[in-house]
Enzyme design. Structure first.
Site, mmCIF file in Angstrom:
data_model
loop_
_atom_site.group_PDB
_atom_site.id
_atom_site.type_symbol
_atom_site.label_atom_id
_atom_site.label_comp_id
_atom_site.label_asym_id
_atom_site.label_seq_id
_atom_site.Cartn_x
_atom_site.Cartn_y
_atom_site.Cartn_z
ATOM 1 N N LYS A 181 -5.206 -0.236 -5.359
ATOM 2 C CA LYS A 181 -4.355 0.858 -5.833
ATOM 3 C C LYS A 181 -5.205 1.996 -6.422
ATOM 4 C CE LYS A 181 -0.727 -1.904 -5.207
ATOM 5 N NZ LYS A 181 0.483 -1.804 -4.451
HETATM 6 C C1 LIG Z 1 1.289 -3.095 -4.502
HETATM 7 C C2 LIG Z 1 2.751 -3.030 -4.357
HETATM 8 C C3 LIG Z 1 3.616 -3.845 -5.114
HETATM 9 C C4 LIG Z 1 3.186 -4.860 -6.141
HETATM 10 O O1 LIG Z 1 1.994 -5.414 -5.911
HETATM 11 P P1 LIG Z 1 1.252 -6.511 -6.814
HETATM 12 O O2 LIG Z 1 0.207 -6.965 -5.876
HETATM 13 O O3 LIG Z 1 2.238 -7.567 -7.173
HETATM 14 O O4 LIG Z 1 0.716 -5.844 -8.023
HETATM 15 C C5 LIG Z 1 4.979 -3.657 -4.953
HETATM 16 N N1 LIG Z 1 5.482 -2.755 -4.090
HETATM 17 C C6 LIG Z 1 4.689 -1.972 -3.344
HETATM 18 C C7 LIG Z 1 5.313 -0.965 -2.432
HETATM 19 C C8 LIG Z 1 3.295 -2.090 -3.431
HETATM 20 O O5 LIG Z 1 2.506 -1.331 -2.672
#
Ligand SMILES: *Cc1c(COP(=O)(O)O)cnc(C)c1O
Length: 380
Positions: A181
């Site tokens: 991210k």
């Molecule tokens: C990254 C992401 C999440 C949550 O990700 P985690 O790996 O649980 O932190 C949820 N929704 C979207 C659209 C994502 O890209």
């Protein structure tokens, strides 16, 4: 040239921050998570922020706050990471998938109203790839039909819609900090909300259902261990200080890509909606024109050492969802088209211009190899 699909942007400051926590006795529930929550609240412009151990955990708790239970319907896109829809299933709700706009990959808001039924309780828009959904029509519908809005802002920290920050528009929103991210804590997430009673509820739910003012062993409700530890929070504090710089670096890499992709016939650069006043680049996803076979292209790139990924693979076509809800190919045409033609290229804030050059050069050659079929078709 080795090019990773994504890389976190970690400096000595993050390493020092973790080392400092290691020299204390407080590895969970301490000053780091408090500081991190205050930073994200201030950055986003909401009064309350609650740290959790993943974006998925945050979405789950948001579904509980929204009151989702057996058979309650939540309108959401199938064109997302599977965590969005899974969070609904954790509370035995039913995801009602609405198709997307092929240009942006975000919900086609014109299709939402007809998906509303007496069982609809909430809408969960997803700001895909770091670009905000067209929120005004969604907020209008939510007001008219008394629906809760939960923003899945896991890909969109810092993004702005008509000047409003992602995460400030719904009843609650969730950010995620997985290593790919825009900013990371290793694993981690943050729920933000304007609602004071939800802030207390999230704090209780993440900590085994203990009420915030109750004695340690008084468990008022069914809770979870969704706490964010101090080491992760310390990384978050450091990354949050650098957030605007991290986003600026990603925007620079996206600009390098845009300039080169524009010259590749058959590959469309990402489309930025006029309502997006600030993009928060999470991934760099191109669309293959008709006549370009996305999967062969991906293989050809791989053979030249360039990784790429289909992004997203629609949730409604995942075996578990097909089996449980009976979704089939053909149900969501634009989502499926995006699932077949979108391709995420290597992307991160630490990518260099020469790496972008290399990827685009390989991409040009691989598209060229497929080009015969493509060039025979007009208007693509
Ligand atoms: C990254 C992401 C999440 C949550 O990700 P985690 O790996 O649980 O932190 C949820 N929704 C979207 C659209 C994502 O890209």
């Amino acid at each position: 040239m080795h090019i990773p699909m994504s890389s976190p942007d970690i400096t000595q400051a993050e390493i020092d921050a973790v080392n400092a926590v290691m020299q204390t006795a407080t590895l969970s529930i301490g000053p780091q998570i408090k500081a991190f929550e205050a930073q994200i609240a201030a950055y986003t412009g909401v009064p309350y922020a609650v740290g959790v151990n993943s974006g998925t955990s945050g979405l789950h708790l948001a579904m509980i706050a929204a009151g989702i239970g057996d058979g309650d319907e939540v309108i959401t896109p199938s064109f997302s990471f599977i965590a969005s829809a899974n969070a609904i299933l954790y509370e035995r709700g039913v995801p009602v998938f609405v198709d997307i706009d092929l240009e942006t990959g975000n919900l086609d808001t014109r299709l939402i109203e007809r998906a509303i039924t007496p069982r609809t309780k909430a809408i969960m828009p997803v700001h895909a790839f770091g670009q905000p959904v067209d929120m005004d029509p969604i907020l209008d519908l939510a007001r008219q039909h008394h629906l809760i809005v939960i923003e899945d802002a896991c890909e969109a920290i810092g993004a702005e819609y008509k000047g409003r920050r992602a995460g400030t528009m719904g009843d609650a929103a969730v950010f995620a900090f997985y290593p790919n991210k825009q900013m990371t804590t290793g694993e981690g997430g943050m729920i933000v909300t304007q609602r004071e009673e939800w802030d207390a509820l999230f704090r209780s739910l993440r900590n085994q259902g203990r009420d915030v003012f109750d004695a340690w062993l008084n468990h008022t409700r069914l809770g979870y261990n969704y706490r964010l530890d101090e080491l992760s929070a310390a990384i978050g504090v450091t990354q949050a200080k650098r957030l605007d710089a991290l986003l600026a670096k990603r925007a620079q890499v996206a600009a390098w890509y845009n300039a080169r992709i524009a010259a590749i016939e058959g590959i469309h650069a990402p489309c930025i909606a006029p309502t997006t006043t600030r993009m928060s680049w999470f991934v760099y996803v191109v669309r293959c024109a008709d006549g370009i076979d996305r999967d062969s292209l991906m293989q050809a790139l791989q053979a030249r050492g360039v990784p790429s990924r289909p992004y997203f693979t629609p949730i409604h076509l995942q075996p578990f969802y097909r089996e449980k809800f009976g979704w089939r190919r053909g149900d969501l045409p634009q989502t499926e088209r995006a699932g077949d033609t979108f391709l995420a290229l290597p992307f991160s804030g630490v990518m260099t211009e020469s790496q972008v050059d290399y990827v685009c050069q390989q991409l040009t050659e691989c598209v060229g190899e497929q080009g015969e079929a493509f060039r025979d078709r007009p208007d693509v």
